[in-house]
Design a protein around this motif. Structure first.
Motif, PDB file in Angstrom:
ATOM      1  N   PHE A  71      -7.804  11.181  -8.923  1.00  0.00           N
ATOM      2  CA  PHE A  71      -6.392  11.355  -9.301  1.00  0.00           C
ATOM      3  C   PHE A  71      -6.270  10.441  -8.067  1.00  0.00           C
ATOM      4  O   PHE A  71      -5.045   9.397  -8.126  1.00  0.00           O
ATOM      5  N   ASP A  72      -6.490  10.611  -7.207  1.00  0.00           N
ATOM      6  CA  ASP A  72      -6.124   9.553  -5.945  1.00  0.00           C
ATOM      7  C   ASP A  72      -6.738   8.197  -5.838  1.00  0.00           C
ATOM      8  O   ASP A  72      -5.559   7.344  -5.810  1.00  0.00           O
ATOM      9  N   GLU A  73      -7.647   7.498  -6.321  1.00  0.00           N
ATOM     10  CA  GLU A  73      -8.037   6.391  -7.239  1.00  0.00           C
ATOM     11  C   GLU A  73      -7.006   6.023  -8.149  1.00  0.00           C
ATOM     12  O   GLU A  73      -6.414   4.370  -7.766  1.00  0.00           O
ATOM     13  N   LEU A 104       0.612  -1.307   0.220  1.00  0.00           N
ATOM     14  CA  LEU A 104       0.042   0.102   0.407  1.00  0.00           C
ATOM     15  C   LEU A 104       0.979   0.939   0.320  1.00  0.00           C
ATOM     16  O   LEU A 104       2.125   1.412   0.499  1.00  0.00           O
ATOM     17  N   HIS A 105      -0.411   2.003  -0.064  1.00  0.00           N
ATOM     18  CA  HIS A 105       0.763   3.628  -0.121  1.00  0.00           C
ATOM     19  C   HIS A 105       0.436   4.606   1.035  1.00  0.00           C
ATOM     20  O   HIS A 105       1.699   4.228   2.099  1.00  0.00           O
ATOM     21  N   ASN A 106      -0.647   4.937   0.371  1.00  0.00           N
ATOM     22  CA  ASN A 106      -0.994   6.704   1.145  1.00  0.00           C
ATOM     23  C   ASN A 106      -2.219   6.352   2.001  1.00  0.00           C
ATOM     24  O   ASN A 106      -3.451   5.184   0.503  1.00  0.00           O
ATOM     25  N   SER A 120      -2.637   5.666  -5.770  1.00  0.00           N
ATOM     26  CA  SER A 120      -2.273   4.488  -4.593  1.00  0.00           C
ATOM     27  C   SER A 120      -2.771   5.374  -3.340  1.00  0.00           C
ATOM     28  O   SER A 120      -1.930   5.045  -2.621  1.00  0.00           O
ATOM     29  N   ARG A 121      -4.042   6.142  -3.076  1.00  0.00           N
ATOM     30  CA  ARG A 121      -4.693   6.503  -2.687  1.00  0.00           C
ATOM     31  C   ARG A 121      -5.558   5.888  -1.931  1.00  0.00           C
ATOM     32  O   ARG A 121      -7.069   5.525  -2.349  1.00  0.00           O
ATOM     33  N   ILE A 122      -5.902   5.826  -0.456  1.00  0.00           N
ATOM     34  CA  ILE A 122      -7.510   5.029   0.181  1.00  0.00           C
ATOM     35  C   ILE A 122      -7.151   5.666   0.712  1.00  0.00           C
ATOM     36  O   ILE A 122      -7.036   6.310   1.987  1.00  0.00           O
ATOM     37  N   SER A 123      -8.929   5.567   1.602  1.00  0.00           N
ATOM     38  CA  SER A 123      -9.658   6.807   2.441  1.00  0.00           C
ATOM     39  C   SER A 123      -9.655   5.564   3.817  1.00  0.00           C
ATOM     40  O   SER A 123      -8.910   3.793   3.730  1.00  0.00           O
ATOM     41  N   VAL A 124      -9.778   6.398   4.487  1.00  0.00           N
ATOM     42  CA  VAL A 124      -9.030   5.615   6.225  1.00  0.00           C
ATOM     43  C   VAL A 124     -10.907   4.250   5.794  1.00  0.00           C
ATOM     44  O   VAL A 124      -9.970   3.242   6.296  1.00  0.00           O
ATOM     45  N   ALA A 125     -11.794   4.765   5.948  1.00  0.00           N
ATOM     46  CA  ALA A 125     -12.947   4.132   5.810  1.00  0.00           C
ATOM     47  C   ALA A 125     -12.444   2.606   5.098  1.00  0.00           C
ATOM     48  O   ALA A 125     -12.890   1.348   5.072  1.00  0.00           O
TER      49      ALA A 125
END
Length: 304
Positions: A17-19, A6-8, A22-27
């Motif tokens: 862009f987040d998708e 994982l990353h961030n 490699s960014r995912i939400s806390v949820a």
């Protein structure tokens, strides 16, 4: 056993862009932990590495790794894993620790350039056809095309191509860095926060210096990427014999020379992003990891 890459992790909401970056939400991260725990045994990375060294492979065991040292790992992942009595490994690039002014991962520069440009099309000398990006979805697709090409060419050409992208998009580094400074998702951990991770049982590993493709570097720059990072962790923290993770991590990005150089620098193990389980028969400097989203797809795990 599998090591998940994982990353961030960020508060959300997640945009296009987040998708793709490699960014995912806390949820989403917490949902992932809940769902995989139903089918697999989530274990600490410290346990994972011990089993690996001892040649004991628990087939349904999973551990977690986080690349690039983003602040979201400290702010959101650390407390979530602490509640579950788990630790993980964070692979770090020394030059970006603590967000020094004017310092930003080159791949983040490209992302932000496509985010903020007022251009809707551009032609690049290193691509066969112009790219058109009037919508957010098209911008993301164009960004991915550019990144994919640049990370797989010789370093001297990558650097020139990077500069060309900023020029053609008419976005200066000053604007890019100002944009990043105001958004937590682009921030990295400080030295004190890395110490906190270690105190919490986490493993800190090296990700090289500048996150460039090791297979595309001349021999002297390859040695610099590996050795200078190793020296930083030893001199700054007194940390030795750290695991290593190859930037990008596919076979084409690792190359033939890097594993031997990583071993010679004193890293006992090193991870690719070639998917697969780890066991005693795996080359210790070509260990597999699997991307978080690929793992979900291959296992048919739905988070919704």
């Amino acid at each position: 056993m599998h090591l998940i890459c994982l990353h961030n992790v960020v508060p959300g909401p997640i945009d296009a862009f987040d998708e793709k970056c490699s960014r995912i939400s806390v949820a989403e991260f917490e949902a992932f932990l809940d769902r995989v725990s139903e089918q697999f045994e989530l274990i600490s990375y410290s346990v994972y590495e011990t089993l690996l060294r001892e040649g004991e492979a628990a087939s349904r065991a999973l551990a977690l790794s986080f690349d690039d040292g983003f602040r979201g790992v400290y702010d959101y992942v650390l407390p979530v894993l602490r509640e579950r009595n788990l630790d993980a490994v964070a692979f770090i690039n020394p030059p970006v620790i603590g967000n020094p002014p004017g310092t930003l991962f080159h791949f983040l520069e490209l992302e932000i350039a496509f985010r903020i440009t007022d251009q809707q099309e551009a032609a690049f000398s290193f691509l066969d056809a112009p790219l058109y990006f009037a919508s957010e979805k098209a911008r993301v697709k164009a960004m991915k095309s550019v990144k994919k090409h640049l990370k797989a060419i010789p370093e001297i050409d990558r650097a020139a191509g990077h500069a060309e992208v900023l020029e053609r998009l008419r976005v200066g580094r000053g604007a890019i860095h100002a944009y990043a400074a105001g958004r937590s998702s682009f921030q990295t951990m400080t030295e004190d926060e890395l110490r906190d991770l270690r105190s919490a049982g986490w493993t800190i590993g090296s990700h090289g210096m500048s996150h460039r493709t090791l297979s595309m570097l001349p021999a002297d720059e390859l040695d610099h990427e590996i050795e200078m990072a190793r020296a930083y962790f030893a001199d700054t923290f007194g940390w030795h014999d750290l695991p290593f993770a190859y930037p990008y991590g596919d076979i084409v990005h690792v190359g033939e020379a890097a594993p031997a150089r990583v071993a010679a620098a004193g890293h006992p193990i090193a991870y690719t992003t070639v998917p697969g389980p780890s066991d005693i028969g795996t080359n210790p400097h070509r260990l597999p990891r699997i991307d978080y989203k690929r793992f979900l797809r291959e296992e048919g795990i739905l988070l919704g």
